[in-house]
Structures are given as structure tokens and as C-alpha cells.
Motif scaffolding. Sequence first.
Motif: not given
Length: 214
Positions: A97-106, A23-36
Amino acid sequence: MTLPYPGYSWSFNHHMGRVNPREVFALLESAYRFRQYPNYRVLVNQALVAEGVFTANIRADSGQVDAWRDYQQILPDLGLIYSTRYIRQPQLTPIGLMYIDGTIGYSELFSTQVLAYQYPNGHKTDLSPAVKGELSRAGIIIPPNRTELDVNSGILIKPGVLILQILLELYLQGYPPTLDTRECLLALVPTIRNSDWQERQLLLEQGISLPNDH
């Protein structure tokens, strides 16, 4: 032990029970995808519901789907986006940003943010009706926000750091490095400064001789 003020707690927010990797990933990824997009809230809501992350959460007053409104506060409270109170469109922080691009884990994300989380906290400023009620019953003047209340109460603490200090010292002294919920509530939550951790450790070593109904 006495709390700094009636109703004081270390809760991140009232939705922390919903925090999990998906759920954290989905919230972040959606916020990033539609941010503009100016209508990003509508698009985020559609995505979260279509992907089965959250239920539609139809609002009684408008009849609109609004999962974003219900759960987005998780993100700024964890320091993963900047508060939309100050930045109109969703903007992820570097660690978000690091979390959604996989640089760090949960686990690394949560450990890092818990250790950085502090009171007073610029993201957590609202006073809940429950806290306002407890302050009123105690005869305490209700300030404009929680930050002012924490400052006036002398609070200067990072709860995650305090807990880690206690666990490390218990381990170094040969005690089991564990804390249960009751021990945290009775011995640690009343602490207002990280510098007081040795006093709290002593309470734990003595078995927290405090009343069970405190």
C-alpha cells in the motif's frame, strides 16, 4: 564449496527478470483497484493488457487472457500482497500500500524487502521440477515442500543481510565494497546461516581460491 542441497538457490521466483517499477506498480494498482470484485482476475487481465503493461498471454488450454496468472506471483514473493492461496481476494500488505500511494519509492521498497527476505520462507514453498530431479539423482528423499527441505538442511539465512554484512566489512577493512556474481555464487550462496558471514568474508579477501567450474 558445497550447496546445502542439490539445486539450492536464492532466486525469488522465475519471473524476477520482469521486475521493474512500472510493472510492479501496475500489478499492485490493478490488484488493489479490483480487489473486491469476485471476477477480479478477468478485470486485472483486461487492465494490464489495455494499458500495455503485459501482452495478452493467451493460455493454450483455455484460450483466455491470463497475464495475472503468469505474473501475480511476483507480488507475494516480494511481500507486497498476501498469498491468494490463503486469502481468496487480493489484499495488499502495508508496504504494498505504501508503494502505490507514493509513501516509498521503488528503490526503498526493493531494498527493504530484499533485506527482509529470508529462507525458510513461507511464501516460497513449491519445489520446482528441476530441484526435484536433482534431489532424486542425489538419492535424497523429496519432502512435501521447500520449507521442510530448508529446515531439514539447517538453513536459516537472510541473503540480503549476509551480502550487506560482507560489503560493510570489506569497506571498513579498506577493500573495495563490491561483489560480482561469481563471488556470490561461490562464496555466499553455500552459506546456510547469517552467523557464518565472517568465514565467507575471509574467502573473499583471499580471492576465493575455488575452482572456476564449481
